[in-house]
Design a protein around this motif. Structure first.
Motif, PDB file in Angstrom:
ATOM      1  N   ILE A  92       2.192   6.575   9.193  1.00 43.19           N
ATOM      2  CA  ILE A  92       2.558   7.974   9.360  1.00 43.19           C
ATOM      3  C   ILE A  92       1.562   8.749  10.205  1.00 43.19           C
ATOM      4  O   ILE A  92       1.922   9.679  10.930  1.00 43.19           O
ATOM      5  CB  ILE A  92       2.764   8.658   7.988  1.00 43.19           C
ATOM      6  CG1 ILE A  92       3.453  10.016   8.181  1.00 43.19           C
ATOM      7  CG2 ILE A  92       1.436   8.795   7.240  1.00 43.19           C
ATOM      8  CD1 ILE A  92       3.959  10.635   6.903  1.00 43.19           C
ATOM      9  N   ARG A  93       0.280   8.365  10.161  1.00 42.09           N
ATOM     10  CA  ARG A  93      -0.739   9.078  10.926  1.00 42.09           C
ATOM     11  C   ARG A  93      -0.842   8.589  12.373  1.00 42.09           C
ATOM     12  O   ARG A  93      -1.726   9.037  13.110  1.00 42.09           O
ATOM     13  CB  ARG A  93      -2.099   8.934  10.243  1.00 42.09           C
ATOM     14  CG  ARG A  93      -2.212   9.666   8.915  1.00 42.09           C
ATOM     15  CD  ARG A  93      -3.601   9.472   8.317  1.00 42.09           C
ATOM     16  NE  ARG A  93      -3.756  10.158   7.039  1.00 42.09           N
ATOM     17  CZ  ARG A  93      -4.167  11.421   6.898  1.00 42.09           C
ATOM     18  NH1 ARG A  93      -4.472  12.120   7.968  1.00 42.09           N
ATOM     19  NH2 ARG A  93      -4.278  11.960   5.706  1.00 42.09           N
ATOM     20  N   ILE A 123      -0.101  13.993   8.398  1.00 41.26           N
ATOM     21  CA  ILE A 123       0.975  13.431   7.572  1.00 41.26           C
ATOM     22  C   ILE A 123       2.180  14.361   7.462  1.00 41.26           C
ATOM     23  O   ILE A 123       3.170  14.016   6.824  1.00 41.26           O
ATOM     24  CB  ILE A 123       0.473  13.081   6.162  1.00 41.26           C
ATOM     25  CG1 ILE A 123      -0.041  14.333   5.451  1.00 41.26           C
ATOM     26  CG2 ILE A 123      -0.606  12.005   6.221  1.00 41.26           C
ATOM     27  CD1 ILE A 123      -0.403  14.097   3.995  1.00 41.26           C
ATOM     28  N   LYS A 126       6.035  15.819  11.434  1.00 41.60           N
ATOM     29  CA  LYS A 126       6.025  14.673  12.363  1.00 41.60           C
ATOM     30  C   LYS A 126       7.200  14.729  13.345  1.00 41.60           C
ATOM     31  O   LYS A 126       7.854  13.741  13.643  1.00 41.60           O
ATOM     32  CB  LYS A 126       6.064  13.367  11.574  1.00 41.60           C
ATOM     33  CG  LYS A 126       4.966  13.212  10.529  1.00 41.60           C
ATOM     34  CD  LYS A 126       3.578  13.287  11.136  1.00 41.60           C
ATOM     35  CE  LYS A 126       3.256  12.082  11.991  1.00 41.60           C
ATOM     36  NZ  LYS A 126       1.839  12.088  12.447  1.00 41.60           N
TER      37      LYS A 126
END
Length: 306
Positions: A92-93, A123, A126
């Motif tokens: 996710i990062r 996080i 996105k």
């Protein structure tokens, strides 16, 4: 009663990957997406989901956007992709969705796109947006896509200032015309041939030259780095060109301003040599090339011949 509607059809999105296997992902989303649970929702849509329509782009338009954005991000260990499964599988990062959509009425100000700063390595939030209804063509959409993804990678705008250090425009539009026209990616590159990462004044102030390349590889972006240099930068580490057949070709990536790719060849007899050094491009007159090549030819002693 007259009812009107804009219809955006979904084309089959071609599966494209610039650097398969890379952990860092910029996902180009063209076929619509529902955004929920983000600051976009709470700040601009009363917490409700934002149902973003498909871009309506054809496969040819998607290919144009992909190729131009992939070239912008080619110096880095980032896979620019249209494959949602690659995006979903990524940490996710280490990823960002760039959503190409005509759905822009939820955003209060006219814009070609929007993004939250410093979110690639985080996080939350996105997703960033390119509003295709405000862009004009696929080339402009690519410029906007690289720009908005750049924001998520910590970059501010490049701006212009007068002699008294007063800001004259939030966006630097570059300059020049034709093949050598240019603009910073974090300015506005619409209609310019070369759009490039730059080290010029940012919107923070006239005396702060934001170095885009260095910021993209900063700690905040969770391991984004330059790709390994595939050619040496001096005579000792130079890559050898095989000229035994009378012709040769090779290619490389100039990833940083200081990067030099050196090639060497062994010629037994006095010979005529014709060299074409061609930047990656998307059409006639080096269309959308990002590199203005300097070529130097030396002899074995290191003396410059041409």
């Amino acid at each position: 009663l007259l009812l009107t509607a804009s219809v955006y059809t979904k084309a089959q999105v071609p599966i494209l990957n610039r650097l398969p296997g890379a952990q860092h992902i910029i996902y180009l989303d063209f076929d619509g997406y529902t955004v929920s649970g983000t600051s976009w929702n709470t700040s601009f849509n009363s917490g409700l989901a934002i149902n973003c329509a498909s871009s309506g782009y054809s496969s040819a338009q998607i290919n144009t956007v992909f190729n131009l954005m992939a070239e912008d991000y080619r110096p880095f260990n980032i896979n620019v992709t249209t494959d949602s499964t690659v995006f979903i599988a990524a940490p996710i990062r280490q990823k960002m969705r760039v959503l190409f959509t005509p759905t822009s009425s939820w955003y209060p100000s006219p814009a070609g796109g929007v993004a939250y700063l410093n979110t690639f390595g985080g996080i939350s939030n996105k997703v960033c947006f390119v509003f295709v209804n405000a862009i004009g063509n696929a080339s402009n959409a690519a410029a906007a896509g690289s720009h908005e993804a750049g924001h998520t990678l910590t970059l501010n705008h490049h701006s212009t200032y007068d002699g008294t250090c007063t800001k004259t425009n939030e966006y630097n539009y570059g300059g020049g015309s034709g093949e050598i026209s240019w603009a910073p990616i974090m300015g506005v590159g619409y209609g310019k041939n070369m759009t490039i990462w730059s080290e010029i004044a940012s919107n923070v102030g006239c005396n702060y030259a934001q170095n885009d390349l260095l910021q993209i590889v900063s700690i905040a972006n969770q391991g984004v780095a330059y790709r390994a240099d595939e050619h040496g930068n001096n005579n000792v580490t130079a890559s050898t060109l095989d000229v035994s057949t009378g012709s040769f070709s090779d290619s490389g990536i100039i990833s940083q301003s200081s990067d030099t790719d050196v090639f060497k060849m062994n010629v037994a007899d006095t010979s005529f040599l014709s060299v074409n050094a061609v930047p990656w491009n998307y059409g006639p007159s080096n269309e959308k090339a990002n590199l203005d090549i300097s070529l130097i030819i030396k002899n074995a002693a290191g003396d410059i011949i041409r």
